[in-house]
Motif scaffolding. Structure first.
Motif, PDB file in Angstrom:
ATOM      1  N   MET A   1       0.838  -1.183   0.000  1.00  0.00           N
ATOM      2  CA  MET A   1       0.000   0.000   0.000  1.00  0.00           C
ATOM      3  C   MET A   1       0.876   1.237   0.000  1.00  0.00           C
ATOM      4  N   LYS A   2       0.322   2.293  -0.476  1.00  0.00           N
ATOM      5  CA  LYS A   2       1.118   3.511  -0.542  1.00  0.00           C
ATOM      6  C   LYS A   2       1.453   4.008   0.862  1.00  0.00           C
ATOM      7  N   GLY A   3       2.612   4.584   0.966  1.00  0.00           N
ATOM      8  CA  GLY A   3       3.078   4.990   2.291  1.00  0.00           C
ATOM      9  C   GLY A   3       3.064   6.489   2.505  1.00  0.00           C
ATOM     10  N   ASP A   4       2.365   7.227   1.632  1.00  0.00           N
ATOM     11  CA  ASP A   4       2.331   8.668   1.875  1.00  0.00           C
ATOM     12  C   ASP A   4       1.482   8.951   3.119  1.00  0.00           C
ATOM     13  N   SER A   5       1.457  10.194   3.551  1.00  0.00           N
ATOM     14  CA  SER A   5       0.825  10.478   4.839  1.00  0.00           C
ATOM     15  C   SER A   5      -0.663  10.125   4.820  1.00  0.00           C
ATOM     16  N   LYS A   6      -1.317  10.339   3.673  1.00  0.00           N
ATOM     17  CA  LYS A   6      -2.740  10.004   3.573  1.00  0.00           C
ATOM     18  C   LYS A   6      -2.916   8.483   3.667  1.00  0.00           C
ATOM     19  N   GLY A   7      -2.085   7.788   2.912  1.00  0.00           N
ATOM     20  CA  GLY A   7      -2.159   6.322   2.888  1.00  0.00           C
ATOM     21  C   GLY A   7      -1.858   5.718   4.247  1.00  0.00           C
ATOM     22  N   CYS A   9      -2.504   6.848   7.147  1.00  0.00           N
ATOM     23  CA  CYS A   9      -3.651   6.937   8.051  1.00  0.00           C
ATOM     24  C   CYS A   9      -4.681   5.884   7.686  1.00  0.00           C
ATOM     25  N   ALA A  10      -4.852   5.650   6.386  1.00  0.00           N
ATOM     26  CA  ALA A  10      -5.922   4.761   5.927  1.00  0.00           C
ATOM     27  C   ALA A  10      -5.609   3.292   6.157  1.00  0.00           C
ATOM     28  N   TRP A  11      -4.362   2.883   5.892  1.00  0.00           N
ATOM     29  CA  TRP A  11      -4.139   1.442   5.829  1.00  0.00           C
ATOM     30  C   TRP A  11      -4.257   0.735   7.163  1.00  0.00           C
ATOM     31  N   GLN A  12      -4.094   1.466   8.257  1.00  0.00           N
ATOM     32  CA  GLN A  12      -4.205   0.806   9.553  1.00  0.00           C
ATOM     33  C   GLN A  12      -5.631   0.377   9.861  1.00  0.00           C
ATOM     34  N   LYS A  13      -6.593   0.921   9.101  1.00  0.00           N
ATOM     35  CA  LYS A  13      -7.994   0.549   9.356  1.00  0.00           C
ATOM     36  C   LYS A  13      -8.443  -0.581   8.429  1.00  0.00           C
ATOM     37  N   PHE A  15      -7.189  -3.774   7.945  1.00  0.00           N
ATOM     38  CA  PHE A  15      -6.859  -5.175   8.162  1.00  0.00           C
ATOM     39  C   PHE A  15      -7.475  -5.673   9.462  1.00  0.00           C
ATOM     40  N   LYS A  16      -7.632  -7.018   9.523  1.00  0.00           N
ATOM     41  CA  LYS A  16      -8.147  -7.612  10.760  1.00  0.00           C
ATOM     42  C   LYS A  16      -7.021  -8.251  11.549  1.00  0.00           C
ATOM     43  N   ALA A  17      -6.063  -8.817  10.830  1.00  0.00           N
ATOM     44  CA  ALA A  17      -4.941  -9.465  11.504  1.00  0.00           C
ATOM     45  C   ALA A  17      -3.680  -9.174  10.710  1.00  0.00           C
ATOM     46  N   VAL A  18      -2.571  -9.126  11.405  1.00  0.00           N
ATOM     47  CA  VAL A  18      -1.303  -8.822  10.748  1.00  0.00           C
ATOM     48  C   VAL A  18      -0.323  -9.950  11.031  1.00  0.00           C
ATOM     49  N   HIS A  19       0.228 -10.519   9.966  1.00  0.00           N
ATOM     50  CA  HIS A  19       1.200 -11.600  10.142  1.00  0.00           C
ATOM     51  C   HIS A  19       2.618 -11.100   9.931  1.00  0.00           C
TER      52      HIS A  19
END
Ligand SMILES: Nc1nc2c(ncn2[C@@H]2O[C@H](COP(=O)(O)OP(=O)(O)OP(=O)(O)O)[C@@H](O)[C@H]2O)c(=O)[nH]1
Length: 123
Positions: A1-7, A9-13, A15-19
């Motif tokens: 996923m994009k790592g800019d400041s907007k991205g 904020c969004a990507w942490q919402k 996923f349900k689980a992180v491996h």
């Protein structure tokens, strides 16, 4: 996923689980290194990623000069001090696994070792 400041904020919402987490630093963008360093430090203490291995890839190091490597080491001193070891998976490791690998996607070099390291921590 994009790592800019907007991205970021969004990507942490999303996923349900992180491996495992892979964070790619664009080493040609030294104007963003401080931000990358801060973000990596925030990943390392983020409870959402508790226990998940975190792999930082320093990308676009096609022909790294010693000067560039020295500058990267200086900028990322704090996070480099938190790495847990590039060897095979340590069962005794109490800390969250974290490593940094240099790579060049263009040269297809470096990232394989990083991915193998990450995979060794995913059951
Ligand atoms: N020289 C070099 N270029 C690379 C490498 N990996 C990717 N690129 C090039 O970088 C360009 C895209 O990179 P970025 O702009 O960083 O892509 P991105 O991360 O999706 O975009 P941003 O989130 O906006 O930074 C493409 O032209 C790739 O070919 C590498 O290892 N070396």
């Amino acid at each position: 996923m994009k790592g800019d400041s907007k991205g970021r904020c969004a990507w942490q919402k999303l996923f349900k689980a992180v491996h495992g987490v892979i964070y790619v630093v664009d080493c040609t963008r030294d104007d963003q290194w401080a931000q990358d360093k801060d973000f990596l430090e925030s990943l390392l203490i983020n409870p959402a990623f508790k226990g998940a291995p975190i792999l930082a890839i320093l990308n676009k190091l096609d022909n790294p000069t010693q000067g560039l490597v020295n500058r990267l080491n200086l900028q990322f001193t704090d996070v480099l001090g938190k790495t847990t070891g590039k060897g095979t998976r340590s069962q005794a490791l109490q800390k969250r696994p974290f490593e940094v690998f240099q790579c060049s996607a263009h040269r297809r070099s470096g990232y394989q070792n990083g991915f193998e390291w990450l995979a060794s921590y995913i059951d």
